[in-house]
Scaffold this active site. Sequence first.
Site: not given
Lengths: 63, 538
Positions: B79, B108, B144, B170-171, B254, B256, B258, B269, B303-304, B329, B332, B451
């Site tokens: 998932h 283009d 994951w 690809s990314s 992390h 990622e 963002y 925006s 922090h993870h 943040t 924003k 979890r």
Amino acid sequence: MDGSSQANISGNRMVLDQQALDPEQSRRLRRARRTAMIAGAVAVSFFVFSIAQLLWVQHMGLR
Amino acid sequence: MAHAATQDHHDDHHSAPKGFFRRWVMSTNHKDIGTLYLVFALTMFFIGGSFAMVIRAELFKPGLQLVQPYFFNQMTTMHALVMIFGAIMPAFVGLGNWMIPLMIGAPDMALPRMNNLSFWILPFAFLLMLSTLFLPGGGPSGGWTMYPPLSLQSSSLAYVVFAIHLMGISSIMGAINIIATILNMRAPGMDLLKMPIFVWSWLITAFLLIAVMPVLAGAVTMLLTDKYFGTNFFNAAGGGDPVLYQHIFWFFGHPEVYIMILPAFGIISEIVPTFARKPIFGYKAMVLAIAAIAFLSFIVWAHHMFAVGLPMGAEIFFMYATMLIAVPTGIKVFNWVATMWGGSMTFETPMLFAIAFIILFTLGGFSGLMMALVPADFQYHDTYFIVAHFHYVLVTGALFAIIAAAYYWLPKWTGHMYSETWGKIHFWNSVVWVNVLFFPQHFLGLAGMPRRIPDYNVAFANFNMISSIGGFLFGASQLIFIGVLIHCVFFSKKKATDRVWEGAKGLEWTVPSPAPHHTFAIAPIVRDEELAHGHVED
Ligand code: HEM
Ligand SMILES: [Cu+2]
């Protein structure tokens, strides 16, 4: 300013002629390819670095 | 060579290729490739969603009822992988492909053939990854995050690693293309500080991608060599350290998260000024805030890992660094609200999703702040509180922004208006059920429910049942979205105007609806009044 050299200003409208644009457009594309090569090189070096760093950490017994 | 004096003339000669294969498989057109990405992301969203339905069905009641625990773990792992790499990221790349050239007045993307390759790698990567579900031994099941040593036990590891390499390539190619396009292809007069914030957000996101996708590739490569080639990067018995994997993974992980939210910030925006009919409040502050968040995202990864036993100095550093992210943040969120303040607002579907984003994303940010406190995180870590947090930032954050963007630009893409009534029905169902789905998970986490488990103590029964009901109904609500999309693309009779929205500004609204196959063969004139943020002071 980016690429303004290719624009002829007539009234307040900038008209771009495709034929006249051609060298300019290809210059931009060459520049874009160079940007892409640099970005790609950065990506490859980050990949190599991520592994090399751990090899080094292990080798030095730093963990 | 065709002499294209006017755009219409140009279109005659270069309209979309006729054959299906030539048009879609061989495409080098940013709009068609954008469409491919978006359709792919939508498909993956429903595949990932079906896994979520299995998870919520199993958790509907305590005890094991539907699936084996081992299969349950494959579902949670798949998932996440499908939603992150298959749905959210490709959706943003699709939006970027469609809109960046239109927004900066480029004909283009800078590297159109690489663009084609970036996309067409993805279906193969995901076929490879999803195929593991049907192999003996099943799919990946270690989460994951693929922490060793658990992930090394999976017989499908090599498939998943190869799939991740493909997605990463690809990314990275997509990011390179976006950087090369934005830096080199802007129309005359489109200075960097006049670019729409969506373009800015993608430029910064692309730099994040370049910096961290290779690190993920490195991490999973080391998993592969540890399993198959006798290395001991993460094997304590051989002189390695499993915690090193976690450092490397979260150095990717992390940023990622963002990568999955900065383009969303960009979208919000764009939408808020349109429907508030006011320029964005604090354009430069918005750009700087995105850059600051991107920078900070590199120095908060641990922090993870508060609970793995870091040195005290590290715990404190990462705690404060993490809390610092709340500052940009907050800027924003303040600026979005200030943009709406005193505006003449209307509440079409894109705006509704955008407002829901602002409120609910902020809620997810608040739970993030709670978890940033080291002693508190010892309690929250690996509980459903974390699950609640990241679903608020990712579902009501990233996904709601993608949906908002789809409604916002759909008339430009298709030339037709979607059904506002059904859009609103979709919105209200989504926003109600998503909260029924995820809000109770905060309580479950605080009460200590871990979890990634298929069974739980009866004490958690009520909130889980509520959450599952919310989950099924949220899932069902997304079928309304499919209906709205199909209606808009194939059946809607209501023609879209070029500008579409009364308050819409920016170059993308100066081209016809639907946007012709080729746009800006002639570079547009960029006038400050045309831009969403009006005139920016130097
Ligand atoms: C104010 C901003 C934020 C703060 C302070 C924050 C803080 C945290 C912390 C401390 C954790 C680790 C909790 C634990 O495992 O014990 C975490 C997990 C997570 N956060 Fe955030 N976060 C923020 C924003 C975001 C955003 C914007 C996203 C994504 C768009 C995000 C996605 C995630 C995900 C996916 C996880 C769980 C990863 C996993 O273990 O599987 N967070 N966050
Ligand atoms: Cu994080």
